[in-house]
Structure formats: C-alpha cells, structure tokens
Design an enzyme around this catalytic site. Structure first.
Site, short mmCIF file in Angstrom:
data_model
loop_
_atom_site.label_atom_id
_atom_site.label_comp_id
_atom_site.label_asym_id
_atom_site.label_seq_id
_atom_site.Cartn_x
_atom_site.Cartn_y
_atom_site.Cartn_z
N HIS A 103 43.59 16.65 25.72
CA HIS A 103 44.47 15.96 26.67
C HIS A 103 45.73 16.76 27.02
O HIS A 103 46.29 17.48 26.20
CB HIS A 103 44.89 14.60 26.10
CG HIS A 103 45.78 14.73 24.91
ND1 HIS A 103 47.15 14.71 25.01
CD2 HIS A 103 45.51 14.93 23.61
CE1 HIS A 103 47.68 14.86 23.82
NE2 HIS A 103 46.70 15.01 22.95
N HIS A 145 41.12 32.84 32.25
CA HIS A 145 39.74 32.72 31.80
C HIS A 145 39.73 32.14 30.39
O HIS A 145 40.21 32.77 29.45
CB HIS A 145 39.05 34.09 31.82
CG HIS A 145 37.61 34.03 31.40
ND1 HIS A 145 36.87 35.15 31.17
CD2 HIS A 145 36.77 32.99 31.19
CE1 HIS A 145 35.64 34.80 30.83
NE2 HIS A 145 35.56 33.48 30.82
O1 JB2 Z 1 35.80 44.32 44.67
C1 JB2 Z 1 34.70 43.87 44.33
C2 JB2 Z 1 34.03 44.24 43.13
N1 JB2 Z 1 34.32 45.12 42.13
C3 JB2 Z 1 33.29 45.09 41.26
N2 JB2 Z 1 34.07 42.94 45.11
C4 JB2 Z 1 32.86 42.40 44.78
N3 JB2 Z 1 32.32 41.52 45.64
N4 JB2 Z 1 32.20 42.74 43.65
C5 JB2 Z 1 32.78 43.65 42.84
N5 JB2 Z 1 32.34 44.21 41.69
C6 JB2 Z 1 31.04 43.91 41.10
O2 JB2 Z 1 31.17 42.83 40.18
C7 JB2 Z 1 30.44 45.04 40.26
O3 JB2 Z 1 29.87 46.03 41.08
C8 JB2 Z 1 29.41 44.27 39.42
O4 JB2 Z 1 28.18 44.14 40.07
C9 JB2 Z 1 30.06 42.88 39.28
C10 JB2 Z 1 30.59 42.62 37.88
O5 JB2 Z 1 29.46 42.39 37.05
P1 JB2 Z 1 29.50 42.36 35.47
O6 JB2 Z 1 28.21 41.77 35.01
O7 JB2 Z 1 29.90 43.70 34.98
O8 JB2 Z 1 30.70 41.42 35.08
P2 JB2 Z 1 30.98 39.92 35.47
O9 JB2 Z 1 32.38 39.88 35.92
O10 JB2 Z 1 29.94 39.35 36.35
O11 JB2 Z 1 30.84 39.15 34.07
C11 JB2 Z 1 31.76 39.36 33.01
O12 JB2 Z 1 32.58 38.21 32.85
C12 JB2 Z 1 31.83 37.02 32.56
C13 JB2 Z 1 32.80 35.87 32.51
C14 JB2 Z 1 30.93 39.63 31.77
O13 JB2 Z 1 31.75 39.99 30.71
C15 JB2 Z 1 30.12 38.41 31.40
O14 JB2 Z 1 29.43 38.62 30.18
C16 JB2 Z 1 31.05 37.20 31.27
N6 JB2 Z 1 30.26 36.02 30.97
#
Ligand code: JB2
Length: 208
Positions: free
Chosen positions: A140, A149
């Site tokens: 609460h 995050h």
């Molecule tokens: O400027 C951007 C950019 N920079 C990197 N614009 C867009 N549209 N996309 C961007 N990216 C892309 O984000 C990267 O090329 C990559 O494909 C994606 C990040 O993917 P990743 O799997 O490395 O991290 P995530 O942020 O999706 O997930 C993280 O955070 C989550 C909360 C991981 O640590 C996960 O395990 C976690 N659950």
C-alpha cells in the site's frame, strides 16, 4: 485500445509485452529495432518493420507506442526513447497483464507496464514508463516515480518510495517506509532496511 500498436525494440522484453498484447487481442503492427539483422525475424508472429524512423510514417493519432526496451543498467535508453517520442506527440499505451491484481485505488502514469502475476495494493502510484515486472508485489501507498524498473519477484512493503530511473533488481526485498533515491541500483536479492541515497548501488543482506 482504440489504435493499433508499434513496439519499440525486438529483444526479450518486447517479446513478453507482445505476448500480453496478444492475450488482449490488441493489433500489433510490428516492432522496430536498429539491428537490421532482425529484418528476417518475427516475434510471436509480429513482423520487424524497420528502425525507429519508420514510426514517423504514422501520425500520433494513428498509432500507440509500446516501449519494448527493458532496463538492466541505470543509463536508460528506455527513458530516452520515451521522452523522444513524447516530444513528437506520440502516446504510449499501458500494458497490463490480465493476471495482475491492481487495486482500483492505484494510479498509473502513461506507458506503464505491469507483467504477469504482479500485485499493486491500494494507494500506490506508478509513474510514466515504469515497469512492474513479473510477480512483483507492491504494497500500500508506494510511490514509484517515472522510468523505474522493478524487476521480477521484488517485494516492496508499504509506503516505499522509489525515485526516477532507479532499478530494483530481481528478488530484492524492501521493508516499509524506505526511500530509494533516483537513479540508484538495488542489486538482485538484496534486503533493504535503510534509505538508499540517489545514484548509488546497494547490495546484500542487509543492503549496504
Ligand atoms: O534505439 C533503439 C534501440 N537500441 C537497442 N530503438 C529500438 N527500437 N530498439 C533498440 N534496441 C534493441 O533493443 C536492440 O537491438 C535489441 O534487439 C533490443 C534489446 O533486447 P535485449 O533482449 O538485449 O534486452 P531487453 O531490453 O529486451 O530485455 C532486458 O530487460 C528485460 C526487462 C533483458 O535483461 C531481459 O532479460 C529483461 N527481462
């Protein structure tokens, strides 16, 4: 949602969000990513549509955006993307998994993401662009500022405040009434029993 959605980013966080959007039968036009290697890929059937420049082909009243970048560090590209597209007039959808439990006395900002199994109790506030990840428990009257995050499995007891851009690592526990400063990092598994200053990292049991 009254408009179709574009998801920013094509990684793990985007995949979880797309799954939730599918459960809610939201139309997802595609995902954007600067990694053109994604061009041949789809995520749960959602196609890659280009890098972020493609978004300007849609006017802000044609689409809603979903921020698919997670945050694992304090420097947050996620925050930059949110602010950039807000400045251009776009709106971010809230993504709320249907298995989450959110009191009707909770207020949510824009672009808030509440993942499967999360619980948010009465009187709490979740700021813009914040993630309440899988199986988080927020008790609460907590105040979560924008661009935070709260990673999977975190427990926040009542009346905890978390400053802008902070990251609370997986499985951390924060006792009641604690204030966590902006841009701070609480390491995974920590137990926080005293206030955390802004911009610092704490870890361990108890966290120091
Ligand atoms: O400027 C951007 C950019 N920079 C990197 N614009 C867009 N549209 N996309 C961007 N990216 C892309 O984000 C990267 O090329 C990559 O494909 C994606 C990040 O993917 P990743 O799997 O490395 O991290 P995530 O942020 O999706 O997930 C993280 O955070 C989550 C909360 C991981 O640590 C996960 O395990 C976690 N659950």
């Amino acid at each position: 949602m009254n408009r179709p959605v574009i998801v920013l980013g094509g990684g793990g966080h985007a995949k979880v969000l797309i799954d939730t959007l599918h459960i809610q039968s939201v139309k997802v036009l595609g995902f954007t990513d600067p990694d053109l290697g994604k061009a041949e890929e789809s995520i749960l059937g959602v196609p890659f549509i280009g890098d972020d420049d493609i978004i300007c082909k849609y006017t802000p009243d044609q689409v809603l955006l979903v921020n698919g970048l997670g945050t694992t560090r304090r420097t947050s590209l996620r925050k930059q993307l949110f602010l950039k597209f807000k400045k251009s007039g776009y709106c971010f959808a809230n993504v709320i998994h249907p298995s989450s439990i959110i009191s009707s006395y909770v207020r949510l900002g824009e672009g808030v993401q509440v993942m499967a199994g999360a619980i948010i109790q009465t009187g709490s506030f979740i700021g813009d662009n914040s993630i309440v990840n899988t199986k988080v428990s927020i008790d609460h009257d907590c105040q979560i500022d924008p661009h935070v995050h709260i990673a999977p499995g975190v427990t926040l007891s009542g009346e905890v405040t978390v400053g802008e851009g902070a990251h609370i690592g997986t499985g951390a526990v924060v006792i009641q009434g604690i204030q966590i400063g902006r841009e701070s990092l609480v390491a995974a598994g920590s137990v926080v029993i005293k206030d955390v200053a802004k911009g610092v990292t704490v870890k361990g049991v108890p966290a120091i």
